[in-house]
Structures are given as C-alpha cells and as structure tokens.
Design an enzyme around this catalytic site. Sequence first.
Site, PDB file in Angstrom:
ATOM      1  CE1 TYR A 182      80.158  -3.200-100.546  1.00  0.00           C
ATOM      2  CE2 TYR A 182      82.131  -1.895-100.221  1.00  0.00           C
ATOM      3  CZ  TYR A 182      81.533  -3.080-100.567  1.00  0.00           C
ATOM      4  OH  TYR A 182      82.318  -4.148-100.923  1.00  0.00           O
ATOM      5  CD  GLU A 189      73.639  -7.240-100.471  1.00  0.00           C
ATOM      6  OE1 GLU A 189      74.250  -7.930 -99.640  1.00  0.00           O
ATOM      7  OE2 GLU A 189      74.209  -6.652-101.412  1.00  0.00           O
TER       8      GLU A 189
HETATM    9  C1  LIG Z   1      77.390 -18.634 -98.190  1.00  0.00           C
HETATM   10  C2  LIG Z   1      76.814 -17.440 -97.598  1.00  0.00           C
HETATM   11  C3  LIG Z   1      77.553 -16.207 -97.945  1.00  0.00           C
HETATM   12  C4  LIG Z   1      77.081 -15.070 -97.186  1.00  0.00           C
HETATM   13  C5  LIG Z   1      77.998 -13.924 -97.279  1.00  0.00           C
HETATM   14  C6  LIG Z   1      77.698 -12.897 -96.296  1.00  0.00           C
HETATM   15  C7  LIG Z   1      78.542 -11.706 -96.554  1.00  0.00           C
HETATM   16  C8  LIG Z   1      78.228 -10.628 -95.699  1.00  0.00           C
HETATM   17  C9  LIG Z   1      78.948  -9.313 -95.949  1.00  0.00           C
HETATM   18  C10 LIG Z   1      78.989  -8.873 -97.370  1.00  0.00           C
HETATM   19  C11 LIG Z   1      78.491  -7.512 -97.572  1.00  0.00           C
HETATM   20  C12 LIG Z   1      78.457  -7.250 -99.060  1.00  0.00           C
HETATM   21  C13 LIG Z   1      77.458  -6.272 -99.364  1.00  0.00           C
HETATM   22  C14 LIG Z   1      77.452  -5.918-100.828  1.00  0.00           C
HETATM   23  O1  LIG Z   1      76.934  -6.971-101.600  1.00  0.00           O
HETATM   24  C15 LIG Z   1      76.660  -4.712-100.994  1.00  0.00           C
HETATM   25  C16 LIG Z   1      77.037  -4.011-102.249  1.00  0.00           C
HETATM   26  O2  LIG Z   1      77.850  -4.350-103.039  1.00  0.00           O
HETATM   27  S1  LIG Z   1      76.207  -2.639-102.472  1.00  0.00           S
HETATM   28  C17 LIG Z   1      76.968  -1.851-103.848  1.00  0.00           C
HETATM   29  C18 LIG Z   1      78.144  -1.039-103.460  1.00  0.00           C
HETATM   30  N1  LIG Z   1      79.256  -1.862-103.580  1.00  0.00           N
HETATM   31  C19 LIG Z   1      80.451  -1.397-103.880  1.00  0.00           C
HETATM   32  O3  LIG Z   1      80.666  -0.227-104.092  1.00  0.00           O
HETATM   33  C20 LIG Z   1      81.488  -2.408-103.957  1.00  0.00           C
HETATM   34  C21 LIG Z   1      82.772  -1.774-103.889  1.00  0.00           C
HETATM   35  N2  LIG Z   1      83.710  -2.776-103.646  1.00  0.00           N
HETATM   36  C22 LIG Z   1      84.554  -3.127-104.533  1.00  0.00           C
HETATM   37  O4  LIG Z   1      84.597  -2.629-105.619  1.00  0.00           O
HETATM   38  C23 LIG Z   1      85.400  -4.166-104.004  1.00  0.00           C
HETATM   39  O5  LIG Z   1      86.357  -3.781-103.183  1.00  0.00           O
HETATM   40  C24 LIG Z   1      85.718  -5.336-104.902  1.00  0.00           C
HETATM   41  C25 LIG Z   1      84.934  -5.367-106.176  1.00  0.00           C
HETATM   42  C26 LIG Z   1      85.215  -6.474-104.054  1.00  0.00           C
HETATM   43  C27 LIG Z   1      87.164  -5.443-105.372  1.00  0.00           C
HETATM   44  O6  LIG Z   1      88.122  -5.203-104.469  1.00  0.00           O
HETATM   45  P1  LIG Z   1      89.631  -4.874-104.867  1.00  0.00           P
HETATM   46  O7  LIG Z   1      90.060  -3.708-104.058  1.00  0.00           O
HETATM   47  O8  LIG Z   1      90.424  -6.100-104.733  1.00  0.00           O
HETATM   48  O9  LIG Z   1      89.520  -4.492-106.363  1.00  0.00           O
HETATM   49  P2  LIG Z   1      90.094  -3.296-107.164  1.00  0.00           P
HETATM   50  O10 LIG Z   1      88.999  -2.791-107.990  1.00  0.00           O
HETATM   51  O11 LIG Z   1      90.848  -2.282-106.393  1.00  0.00           O
HETATM   52  O12 LIG Z   1      91.108  -4.107-108.050  1.00  0.00           O
HETATM   53  C28 LIG Z   1      92.426  -4.455-107.628  1.00  0.00           C
HETATM   54  C29 LIG Z   1      93.332  -4.381-108.820  1.00  0.00           C
HETATM   55  O13 LIG Z   1      92.880  -5.317-109.786  1.00  0.00           O
HETATM   56  C30 LIG Z   1      92.487  -4.609-110.945  1.00  0.00           C
HETATM   57  N3  LIG Z   1      91.275  -5.214-111.449  1.00  0.00           N
HETATM   58  C31 LIG Z   1      90.312  -5.750-110.716  1.00  0.00           C
HETATM   59  N4  LIG Z   1      89.340  -6.196-111.498  1.00  0.00           N
HETATM   60  C32 LIG Z   1      89.711  -5.923-112.759  1.00  0.00           C
HETATM   61  C33 LIG Z   1      89.125  -6.117-114.013  1.00  0.00           C
HETATM   62  N5  LIG Z   1      87.916  -6.686-114.153  1.00  0.00           N
HETATM   63  N6  LIG Z   1      89.782  -5.701-115.099  1.00  0.00           N
HETATM   64  C34 LIG Z   1      90.987  -5.121-115.010  1.00  0.00           C
HETATM   65  N7  LIG Z   1      91.609  -4.889-113.843  1.00  0.00           N
HETATM   66  C35 LIG Z   1      90.972  -5.283-112.731  1.00  0.00           C
HETATM   67  C36 LIG Z   1      92.281  -3.179-110.555  1.00  0.00           C
HETATM   68  O14 LIG Z   1      92.467  -2.269-111.573  1.00  0.00           O
HETATM   69  C37 LIG Z   1      93.297  -3.007-109.462  1.00  0.00           C
HETATM   70  O15 LIG Z   1      94.546  -2.758-110.033  1.00  0.00           O
HETATM   71  P3  LIG Z   1      95.538  -1.669-109.435  1.00  0.00           P
HETATM   72  O16 LIG Z   1      95.845  -2.104-108.046  1.00  0.00           O
HETATM   73  O17 LIG Z   1      96.713  -1.698-110.347  1.00  0.00           O
HETATM   74  O18 LIG Z   1      94.808  -0.362-109.462  1.00  0.00           O
END
Ligand SMILES: CCCCCCCCCCCCC[C@@H](O)CC(=O)SCCNC(=O)CCNC(=O)[C@H](O)C(C)(C)COP(=O)(O)OP(=O)(O)OC[C@H]1O[C@@H](n2cnc3c(N)ncnc32)[C@H](O)[C@@H]1OP(=O)(O)O
Length: 260
Positions: A182, A189
């Site tokens: 992250y 970015e």
């Molecule tokens: C208009 C101008 C806009 C400008 C925006 C400016 C923003 C500035 C700040 C932003 C910074 C972002 C930086 C970023 O881009 C940098 C990177 O990403 S670098 C790479 C490293 N990144 C990561 O490691 C990301 C990690 N983060 C995540 O994974 C997230 O938290 C996220 C993907 C966003 C999801 O969050 P969440 O906690 O809600 O998801 P879960 O995975 O825990 O899922 C919740 C439950 O749903 C189920 N689920 C989700 N997706 C699926 C799927 N595709 N298929 C099946 N099931 C799914 C999941 O299993 C969970 O279920 P349960 O609770 O039962 O376990």
Amino acid sequence: HQQAHTCSRTGPLSAPFLTSPPWRTMASGEEDGTVDEKENNNKKKTKSALATAWLTFYNIAMTAGWLVLAMAMVRFYIQKGSHKGLYRSIARTLNNYCIDFILGIVRTSVIVTGVQVCSRIFMVWFITNSIRQIQNEESVILFLVVWTVTEITRYSYYTFKLLHHLPYFIKWARYNLFIVLYPLGVIGELLTIYAALPFVRRTGMYSMRLPNKYNVSFDYYYCLIIVMLSYIPLFPQLYFHMLRQRRRVLHGEIIVEKDD
Ligand SMILES: CCCCCCCCCCCCC[C@@H](O)CC(=O)SCCNC(=O)CCNC(=O)[C@H](O)C(C)(C)COP(=O)(O)OP(=O)(O)OC[C@H]1O[C@@H](n2cnc3c(N)ncnc32)[C@H](O)[C@@H]1OP(=O)(O)O
C-alpha cells in the site's frame, strides 16, 4: 444496528440478498411453511447459486487478466531490457482491469472501495494515459507492479474463498502484503502525479481560463495538487481499514464498524 452489521459481514458470501440467510427461512419453510414459502426459498437458493457462479467467474476472469498483465510486463522487460515503452504496451489491457465492477453486488465497503476505484481511474485515465511524457517514469512502473501483485492476490483470494478451498498462503498474502505494498503504491502514484505537474502547467491541459462563454475557470494543475493533498486524510483510512480486516480475518477479532 452496528452489531447486526458486523455479524452480516461474517457470512459465507457477501451478496446483499444473502443478508437474510436462505438457510434460516428454509428451515422454517420446510418444517411448517406453505407451498408459497417453499417456492420462495427455492427462488432464493437459485439466486444465491447464480450469484456465487457469477462472482466465481468474475474473480477468475480478473485474476487471469492481472496475470496476463504481469506476464506482459515481464516479457517486455526481458525482451527490451528496459522499462521504456512498457506502459504503452500494456495500457489497453490495464484499461480493462483497473475498475472493480462488483461494487454493490458484494458486501464490500462502498466508501473504501469507491475511493480505491476513483484513485485507480484517475491514475490511469486522467494522468498516465493522458500524458505520454510521463509514461516512462520509474514511478509508473512502481505502481503498476504493486497494483498487479495486489490484484492477483486479492482476486485469487476471493476465488478460492468462494470455492471453499482457500490455501493459507493466499490468505496470508492478502492480509500481509498490503502492509508494504500500500505505501509503495501510494509513493508510485504520488511521484507520477508530481512528474505530471510541469507538463500540466506548461500546456494548460484540461484547464479552462477566463474569459470563456461559460464564465467558468478551472485549473487542472491546482486540481492535481489538491488530489495529492487528499492522500493525507484518505490513505490512512484505507490502510487502517485493511489493518482491521487483517485482525478480523487472520486473528478472528470481532470488529464493530460503522455502516457506510
Ligand atoms: C476524482 C479524483 C479522485 C482522487 C482520489 C484520491 C484518493 C486518494 C487516496 C487513495 C489512496 C489509494 C492508493 C492505492 O491506489 C494504492 C494501492 O492500491 S497500492 C496496492 C496495495 N493495495 C492494496 O493492498 C489494497 C488493499 N485494499 C483492499 O483490498 C481494499 O480494502 C478494498 C479492495 C478497497 C476492499 O475493501 P473491503 O474491506 O471492503 O473488501 P474485502 O476484500 O474485505 O471484502 C468485503 C467482503 O466482500 C467480499 N468480496 C469483496 N469483493 C469480492 C469479490 N470480488 N468476490 C467475492 N467476494 C468479494 C469479501 O470476501 C468480504 O467478505 P467477508 O466479509 O465475508 O469476508
């Protein structure tokens, strides 16, 4: 209400129509329910099976897409011995995979996922695709590599979880690699946006100066500075969200979160 929200997140699948688990209504329906209730239960069962099948397909497709991207990057680097031109060569594939379409289908955090998706779209379409002059920056390669590793891990985690065969190392990777990836992604970015600033200022790209017929002024240069500053309040929220998820999934802690 908060308690109920936490409990619903621990279900086997996160589709919204499973908030009221089918097995609960099924039990009452089968024992003393009417024909209507049984039909209703059958419909719910079919719906959840279809959702699982669709999600599994979607996650396999996303894992495969990011794997193709990873292989294309490795192949390019081996063949050319340089990262110059790499972004151009994978831009079209990246456009297809940078958006997560499941928002609203699964019980994911709308705000967290929304911010994540917006920042991806912004980085790809409004910065890197739009400004050829920065496509060969090392920072572009940094965020590309970081995104790719993250997404391969994340989508394979969802896939194996849906298939009820989740290898521990994938679970471990999903909830540990982000600790380093992250911040690295954010550095990549931010450095890329920073590299875009002189070009945007020089060309006045996406900007509107007064006077014009709409009587509106917009300066993309300052917009980029605001976006960079917005990482300060937003990124810690995403990072701490993942740390909470890590404690919940790896250490079984019950986390009471506010509803989005
Ligand atoms: C208009 C101008 C806009 C400008 C925006 C400016 C923003 C500035 C700040 C932003 C910074 C972002 C930086 C970023 O881009 C940098 C990177 O990403 S670098 C790479 C490293 N990144 C990561 O490691 C990301 C990690 N983060 C995540 O994974 C997230 O938290 C996220 C993907 C966003 C999801 O969050 P969440 O906690 O809600 O998801 P879960 O995975 O825990 O899922 C919740 C439950 O749903 C189920 N689920 C989700 N997706 C699926 C799927 N595709 N298929 C099946 N099931 C799914 C999941 O299993 C969970 O279920 P349960 O609770 O039962 O376990």
